[in-house]
Structure formats: C-alpha cells, structure tokens
Design a protein around this motif. Structure first.
Motif, mmCIF file in Angstrom:
data_model
loop_
_atom_site.group_PDB
_atom_site.id
_atom_site.type_symbol
_atom_site.label_atom_id
_atom_site.label_comp_id
_atom_site.label_asym_id
_atom_site.label_seq_id
_atom_site.Cartn_x
_atom_site.Cartn_y
_atom_site.Cartn_z
ATOM 1 N N PRO A 196 0.601 -1.150 0.091
ATOM 2 C CA PRO A 196 0.036 -0.052 -0.198
ATOM 3 C C PRO A 196 0.730 1.241 0.077
ATOM 4 O O PRO A 196 2.013 1.273 0.664
ATOM 5 N N GLU B 117 -9.684 1.784 -0.564
ATOM 6 C CA GLU B 117 -8.461 1.279 -1.628
ATOM 7 C C GLU B 117 -8.288 -0.230 -1.511
ATOM 8 O O GLU B 117 -8.060 -0.594 -2.721
ATOM 9 N N ASP B 118 -8.285 -0.704 -0.489
ATOM 10 C CA ASP B 118 -8.360 -2.224 -0.257
ATOM 11 C C ASP B 118 -9.603 -2.789 -0.843
ATOM 12 O O ASP B 118 -9.363 -4.008 -1.765
ATOM 13 N N LYS C 124 -1.756 7.866 -0.405
ATOM 14 C CA LYS C 124 -2.238 8.666 -1.576
ATOM 15 C C LYS C 124 -2.366 10.127 -0.988
ATOM 16 O O LYS C 124 -2.974 10.429 0.144
ATOM 17 N N ARG D 208 -7.706 3.466 3.533
ATOM 18 C CA ARG D 208 -7.177 2.059 3.386
ATOM 19 C C ARG D 208 -8.296 1.007 2.893
ATOM 20 O O ARG D 208 -8.194 0.334 2.262
ATOM 21 N N LEU E 189 -4.097 4.973 -7.041
ATOM 22 C CA LEU E 189 -3.750 4.462 -5.893
ATOM 23 C C LEU E 189 -2.168 5.110 -5.681
ATOM 24 O O LEU E 189 -2.038 5.478 -4.498
ATOM 25 N N ASP E 190 -1.533 5.200 -6.512
ATOM 26 C CA ASP E 190 -0.035 5.745 -6.328
ATOM 27 C C ASP E 190 0.450 6.073 -7.610
ATOM 28 O O ASP E 190 1.151 5.482 -8.384
ATOM 29 N N PHE F 99 -10.121 -1.561 -4.777
ATOM 30 C CA PHE F 99 -9.187 -1.217 -6.017
ATOM 31 C C PHE F 99 -7.981 -2.304 -5.681
ATOM 32 O O PHE F 99 -7.589 -3.088 -6.856
ATOM 33 N N ARG F 100 -7.622 -2.709 -4.693
ATOM 34 C CA ARG F 100 -6.438 -3.662 -4.528
ATOM 35 C C ARG F 100 -6.998 -5.153 -4.779
ATOM 36 O O ARG F 100 -6.490 -6.083 -5.283
ATOM 37 N N ALA G 222 -12.938 4.012 -9.235
ATOM 38 C CA ALA G 222 -11.655 4.616 -9.106
ATOM 39 C C ALA G 222 -11.449 6.128 -9.281
ATOM 40 O O ALA G 222 -11.075 7.011 -8.505
#
Length: 355
Positions: free
Chosen positions: A29, A320-321, A32, A317, A352-353, A324-325, A276
């Motif tokens: 992770p 995002e987890d 952001k 988190r 995300l990054d 998206f992850r 997203a």
C-alpha cells in the motif's frame, strides 16, 4: 517506482502492447496525497468558469440538481443504500418472459426500473403494474444480520404477502410476492428483486449517487457532496470483495459461470474503473472531515467491521483495499473486451499511487 510502473502501463495500453493477464498488483500500500485525474488548478478554473459563463453555470446547476436526492438523505440512509451478496442477482427479470398481470411480453431489459421514485419495484411497460406485490424493503430490513447484511433465515416471512390484498383468504394474497428469489408460478420464475438489485439499487442508487455526488463536488467545491460520497464509497468497499457474479447471479435464468462483481464482467470492468475515478475526484475534500471519521468509526464498532475507521487513513485504506487492490488481485472479475481491462487496471493503479 510503482508510480513509474503505472506510467509505463499507460504507455503500453496506448501502444497496444499491454495484455489483460499482466500482474498489476501493487507490491504494498502507498499513501495517496492528492487527486491524479483532477488537478486542483484545473478544477478551480472550472469552478471560476461557472461564475463567469452562463453555459458553465447551467452545467453546474444541472449536476447539482442531479445530486440533490442523495444530498437530502441522512448519512444513515446513504450508508444503507449498499447491499450484500446474499440475494441472487439476475441480469433479467425473465429473459423471454411476460407480465404476470397483463400477460403481455416483457422480455430482456424492458421492465421499467426507477429506484428513486419507485424503490424496490419494477413496473410493466404495458399495464403499469408494479412488482413484487409485497413490501420487500420491510422484509429486507427484518433480515439484516449483525454485519448489516441481509440473511433470509432471519427475515420475517409473515411479511411475504401482497399488500394490495392483505386478507389471507383473498386468492391474490400471495400473488406477485418475491422473497428475493423470485415469484414462482408453475414453471415460471420472475426475479423482480434479483434484477432490481442490479439495475435499481446498484446502478441507479449506489453508482448513480456516487457519480452525481462526485460531479457536484467537482463543480462546486462543497464538501457536503464529498462527505456523502465517501460514506457510500466506504460502505461499498466493505462489501465489494464478497461479490462474485459467477457464483451468486444468473443470466438467462442460468448460472453460466460469468465473472463479475455486482454486475457481470463487462459492466463490472467499467463500474470499477469509474469507482476509482470517483474516489480520486472526492479525495481532496476528505481531509479534516471529522464527522466522516466519527460516523464511520461508529458503524465499524456497531457492525464489528475489521477496519475500525478510526482515522481518515483507516477509511482510505478500507476504500483502496476493498475496491481497488481486491480488483487488482482478482482481475478475472473485470476481464472484458480488450483493451478495457488494462485501461481499468491502469486507472486504478494511477489513482492508488501516482508519483
């Protein structure tokens, strides 16, 4: 480094080299720190244009009006819009079916669904009759478990009757009643609620709400829109990994093994990509929203959620987890016509990054 990898992936997509089977999962992770696709200077310029130009003001007013129904909802109502995967979803009410009332053909996608004006119902385009005939929402609420997810074994089956014919001796007392698995008449099954969940609750109320709230925030800068969107996005993230269209849904009255999340694969791909972008759009407004943390941490405690939502970092988190992850780890659920899947994956990784 992962930001560089995202940039390379975008280039591969543009040049046609990328392949949907690539392993795009981030190694770990990242934190952001801003929006990627909505640079603040351009967003501010757009808002200034709304004050300077009539055409821009009209566009802003249009998106604000579209978001109004969700802005009027309480935080609890917004949170409750998302549902779990425990009711069989259906891509059609009945692919080659007819209306149980007027008996006229209503095949494929011709049932009328308007979730804001007629929640938990579908309407025949010919005679205007609505189904199911029971108060399904009341039945649904009676079956929510300790996680806030519907459990049919807990629901009050005494509520499964035609509210237009409440007398048990009435021959229509059970007509058109759907407990989530459809109304059955002989060999025929109408999945009113199964289809409504996809086209009404999910596509109109959840995705439509997120889309409209994010647009209104971008157009106005009013954090109230982002606050509502964040609550809904976080709740979707709680449940999204538990959705698997291949084992939980039917298409053409069959379990065909088609991949997907809430929706079937081709729609799931576009929906996840859009989620997203919505997260990226509202992200700048989340810092300092103490009411958001207070509300979601209370929900986490009440429903025993693994993520305590005790800080904005926890909430981010979770989003995002969960959204998206999980998608990057399960790309078969969004495997679509080329190049849609790598575009979705590239969008997610950038959000995300992006360094």
């Amino acid at each position: 480094m992962r930001g560089v990898a995202s940039g390379i992936l975008v280039w591969l997509v543009v040049t046609g080299v990328a392949h949907p089977a690539l392993d795009l999962t981030p190694l770990s992770p990242a934190v952001k720190d801003g929006s990627v696709f909505f640079p603040p200077d351009l967003v501010e310029n757009g808002r200034r244009n709304c004050e300077k130009y009539e055409w821009a003001r009209q566009a802003r007013d249009t998106v604000v009006a579209a978001a109004e129904p969700w802005l009027r909802m309480s935080d609890d109502e917004i949170w409750g819009l998302m549902f779990g995967p425990t009711i069989t979803r259906s891509w059609m009410v009945w692919s080659n079916g007819f209306c149980p009332a007027c008996r006229k053909p209503v095949p494929m996608y011709t049932w009328v669904i308007d979730a804001l004006r007629l929640p938990w119902k579908v309407r025949c385009p010919h005679c205007g009759e609505t189904f199911p005939k029971n108060d399904f929402y009341r039945f649904y609420l009676s079956g929510l478990d300790e996680r806030g997810v519907f459990d049919a074994s807990r629901a009050d089956r005494a509520l499964l009757y035609n509210v237009e014919h409440p007398d048990p001796s009435d021959p229509l007392h059970r007509f058109g009643v759907d407990d989530g698995e459809g109304w059955v008449e002989g060999d025929h099954r109408w999945r009113f609620i199964g289809a409504y969940l996809i086209y009404g609750q999910w596509k109109q109320l959840v995705l439509g709400g997120l889309r409209n709230l994010a647009a209104a925030y971008l157009a106005t800068g009013d954090g109230a829109y982002a606050h509502k969107a964040a609550i809904l996005l976080d709740r979707v993230a709680d449940l999204y990994p538990s959705f698997d269209y291949s084992t939980q849904a039917v298409t053409y009255e069959q379990r065909l093994g088609s991949n997907g999340y809430v929706s079937i694969w081709h729609d799931a791909c576009e929906e996840t990509r859009e989620l997203a972008l919505i997260y990226d759009a509202i992200f700048p407004a989340l810092g300092g929203d103490e009411e958001l943390v207070s509300f979601l941490s209370a929900k986490a405690a009440r429903y025993g959620l693994a993520n305590p939502k005790a800080s904005l970092a926890d909430i981010c988190r979770n989003i995002e987890d969960g959204l998206f992850r999980d998608t990057l780890r399960n790309q078969h659920k969004i495997a679509s016509n080329y190049p849609r899947t790598p575009i979705a994956a590239a969008t997610i990784m950038a959000v995300l990054d992006w360094d």
